[in-house]
Design a protein around this motif. Sequence first.
Motif, PDB file in Angstrom:
ATOM      1  N   ARG A 119       4.197  52.546  10.361  1.00  0.00           N
ATOM      2  CA  ARG A 119       3.253  52.952  11.387  1.00  0.00           C
ATOM      3  C   ARG A 119       2.560  54.270  11.072  1.00  0.00           C
ATOM      4  N   ALA A 120       2.992  54.969  10.024  1.00  0.00           N
ATOM      5  CA  ALA A 120       2.440  56.291   9.749  1.00  0.00           C
ATOM      6  C   ALA A 120       1.032  56.211   9.158  1.00  0.00           C
ATOM      7  N   GLY A 121       0.849  55.372   8.114  1.00  0.00           N
ATOM      8  CA  GLY A 121      -0.480  55.229   7.535  1.00  0.00           C
ATOM      9  C   GLY A 121      -1.487  54.729   8.554  1.00  0.00           C
ATOM     10  N   ILE A 122      -1.032  53.815   9.401  1.00  0.00           N
ATOM     11  CA  ILE A 122      -1.884  53.297  10.471  1.00  0.00           C
ATOM     12  C   ILE A 122      -2.274  54.418  11.423  1.00  0.00           C
ATOM     13  N   SER A 123      -1.317  55.277  11.760  1.00  0.00           N
ATOM     14  CA  SER A 123      -1.591  56.393  12.660  1.00  0.00           C
ATOM     15  C   SER A 123      -2.590  57.367  12.052  1.00  0.00           C
ATOM     16  N   VAL A 124      -2.505  57.544  10.732  1.00  0.00           N
ATOM     17  CA  VAL A 124      -3.491  58.377  10.033  1.00  0.00           C
ATOM     18  C   VAL A 124      -4.885  57.792  10.219  1.00  0.00           C
ATOM     19  N   GLN A 125      -5.007  56.474  10.105  1.00  0.00           N
ATOM     20  CA  GLN A 125      -6.312  55.849  10.292  1.00  0.00           C
ATOM     21  C   GLN A 125      -6.765  55.915  11.747  1.00  0.00           C
ATOM     22  N   PHE A 126      -5.841  55.799  12.697  1.00  0.00           N
ATOM     23  CA  PHE A 126      -6.205  55.959  14.107  1.00  0.00           C
ATOM     24  C   PHE A 126      -6.855  57.325  14.323  1.00  0.00           C
ATOM     25  N   ALA A 150      -7.156  62.564  10.611  1.00  0.00           N
ATOM     26  CA  ALA A 150      -6.092  62.003   9.775  1.00  0.00           C
ATOM     27  C   ALA A 150      -4.834  62.865   9.836  1.00  0.00           C
ATOM     28  N   SER A 151      -5.000  64.181   9.785  1.00  0.00           N
ATOM     29  CA  SER A 151      -3.833  65.073   9.860  1.00  0.00           C
ATOM     30  C   SER A 151      -3.160  64.969  11.221  1.00  0.00           C
ATOM     31  N   ALA A 152      -3.956  64.808  12.284  1.00  0.00           N
ATOM     32  CA  ALA A 152      -3.387  64.646  13.624  1.00  0.00           C
ATOM     33  C   ALA A 152      -2.565  63.369  13.723  1.00  0.00           C
ATOM     34  N   GLY A 153      -3.035  62.305  13.062  1.00  0.00           N
ATOM     35  CA  GLY A 153      -2.296  61.042  13.097  1.00  0.00           C
ATOM     36  C   GLY A 153      -0.930  61.155  12.467  1.00  0.00           C
ATOM     37  N   LEU A 154      -0.857  61.776  11.283  1.00  0.00           N
ATOM     38  CA  LEU A 154       0.446  61.927  10.625  1.00  0.00           C
ATOM     39  C   LEU A 154       1.345  62.880  11.397  1.00  0.00           C
ATOM     40  N   ALA A 155       0.756  63.960  11.920  1.00  0.00           N
ATOM     41  CA  ALA A 155       1.540  64.925  12.694  1.00  0.00           C
ATOM     42  C   ALA A 155       2.145  64.277  13.931  1.00  0.00           C
ATOM     43  N   ALA A 156       1.373  63.419  14.590  1.00  0.00           N
ATOM     44  CA  ALA A 156       1.845  62.815  15.832  1.00  0.00           C
ATOM     45  C   ALA A 156       2.938  61.790  15.600  1.00  0.00           C
ATOM     46  N   VAL A 157       2.798  60.964  14.560  1.00  0.00           N
ATOM     47  CA  VAL A 157       3.769  59.888  14.367  1.00  0.00           C
ATOM     48  C   VAL A 157       5.119  60.431  13.902  1.00  0.00           C
ATOM     49  N   ALA A 163       3.306  69.133   8.020  1.00  0.00           N
ATOM     50  CA  ALA A 163       3.194  68.063   7.035  1.00  0.00           C
ATOM     51  C   ALA A 163       1.861  67.338   7.176  1.00  0.00           C
ATOM     52  N   GLY A 164       1.378  67.181   8.414  1.00  0.00           N
ATOM     53  CA  GLY A 164       0.083  66.549   8.625  1.00  0.00           C
ATOM     54  C   GLY A 164      -1.046  67.312   7.962  1.00  0.00           C
ATOM     55  N   VAL A 165      -1.025  68.632   8.097  1.00  0.00           N
ATOM     56  CA  VAL A 165      -2.057  69.473   7.477  1.00  0.00           C
ATOM     57  C   VAL A 165      -1.964  69.391   5.956  1.00  0.00           C
ATOM     58  N   ILE A 166      -0.762  69.569   5.423  1.00  0.00           N
ATOM     59  CA  ILE A 166      -0.587  69.629   3.967  1.00  0.00           C
ATOM     60  C   ILE A 166      -0.904  68.288   3.316  1.00  0.00           C
ATOM     61  N   ALA A 187      -5.947  70.244  15.260  1.00  0.00           N
ATOM     62  CA  ALA A 187      -5.746  68.832  15.587  1.00  0.00           C
ATOM     63  C   ALA A 187      -4.285  68.434  15.437  1.00  0.00           C
ATOM     64  N   SER A 188      -3.632  68.884  14.357  1.00  0.00           N
ATOM     65  CA  SER A 188      -2.230  68.516  14.120  1.00  0.00           C
ATOM     66  C   SER A 188      -1.310  69.068  15.193  1.00  0.00           C
ATOM     67  N   VAL A 189      -1.489  70.332  15.530  1.00  0.00           N
ATOM     68  CA  VAL A 189      -0.608  70.965  16.533  1.00  0.00           C
ATOM     69  C   VAL A 189      -0.821  70.331  17.897  1.00  0.00           C
ATOM     70  N   SER A 190      -2.070  70.087  18.288  1.00  0.00           N
ATOM     71  CA  SER A 190      -2.325  69.504  19.607  1.00  0.00           C
ATOM     72  C   SER A 190      -1.824  68.058  19.680  1.00  0.00           C
ATOM     73  N   ALA A 191      -2.001  67.279  18.602  1.00  0.00           N
ATOM     74  CA  ALA A 191      -1.497  65.901  18.601  1.00  0.00           C
ATOM     75  C   ALA A 191       0.018  65.871  18.692  1.00  0.00           C
ATOM     76  N   SER A 192       0.679  66.721  17.913  1.00  0.00           N
ATOM     77  CA  SER A 192       2.142  66.782  17.954  1.00  0.00           C
ATOM     78  C   SER A 192       2.638  67.232  19.319  1.00  0.00           C
TER      79      SER A 192
END
Length: 434
Positions: A119-126, A150-157, A163-166, A187-192
């Motif tokens: 579900r992580a790659g999918i979340s990146v695309q979301f 994309a970074s927000a998607g990885l951070a959230a899942v 890790a989402g940013v990097i 985006a990453s911090v707010s999504a997480s």
Amino acid sequence: MLRRRYRIRLCLEGLAIGILTGAVIAVFRILIDQADIYRPLWFQNFGAEKFSLTFCALILIGIFLARVIKFDGQIAGSGIPQIKAMLMGQAQMFKPIRLLALKFLSTILTICAGMSLGRAGISVQFGACIGDFFSNKSHIEDEILLTAGASAGLAAVFNAPLAGVIFCLEDLHKKFTPEILVATLTASVSASSVVKLVFGVRPIFETITAEPVAIPEILKVPTLEIFAEMSAEPLKIFLFFVALGIFLGIIGVIFNQAILTSLNVYDKFLGSRRFLIPLLLIIPIGLNLPRILGCGNVLVDELLRAQFDLKMTLILFAGKFLFTLICFGTGAPGGLFLPIMTLGALGGNIFAEIGMRLGFFSAEWATLSIIFGMTAMFAATVKAPVTGCLLMMEITGQFSYLLTLMIISGAAFMTADFLGGEPIFSALLNRTKK
């Protein structure tokens, strides 16, 4: 002055992208978590009526997937190669909200049914879809907001904003500017944060049950006996870490090549019927080896709580490996991050079990080998070792693992590189160009 205003606007847009991405992925995780609860219960008392209902449902899912992917090819696969192509100027996203809605529905069907997809790659695309929806001002800003989503998607899942940013800087965008940092970090911090409001600080590998359970102790504190052993025999420990990295580096290269071969076989011999193969395999697998169904996070947690013996671990590894190839090769919507990390956890446990039988180290090493194995497999397949290290530290909450993770991921990365292994998402992108 104009540059400061531009950065403030990017920050606000990143905030909006993160909040929306976090909300979408929270719903996404809730639905998949419910499937992890009820899928095993469904197969526990599987009779003739359930067989007929399940068979018909799986056929309908297969027909739906064939039609929706024919309607929009960007729905297929994990989505990360498509994002890489967009950032390289080789592709364009059309109607991002429509793509988000259709991919959300189709991925829920594939993963909840039991296909071995992540579900992580999918979340990146979301997240990228939401970022693209906001990006309508300039080409440069389009790239920045796509990366932020994309970074927000990885951070959230994964509940892992750093890790989402990097990941976006290391694997997707491969460029660093203050503007990219502002947008992706916001985006990453707010999504997480949105996801944490829904789930709390529960890690993704915690068992999903109707009644909440305590996070495994290994995810809270390091095993003191092992770290005491490290200081007493540093050379032995160093060689152990390097050997584990090499072992999983080899497996990672084999896995990447097997994924590409699976895709080629499906393309050569099967058309729209391809989706029925893994879907119909779900019934016998659900009755005989249900642990390999789904993303794999529940299997990892079960492995952390009570390690299986070597025979069972080998069976689970072989089953998960083969079923992931069968599922991903179809081009069905679903990612690879969690299946890769699950295979790394199983591979780490196999390595530890063999080492214990040979008398090289004690039983306490098994749990840490599971955690370190996930990082090594990630580094070998995705070839993003920095992201892998940060991701595992944020998941476990143990930044004291940094040096160990760097050694293991470095060994896995160098092994894969020496063997000619290509990053899996770059390989998938290059394959689409042929």
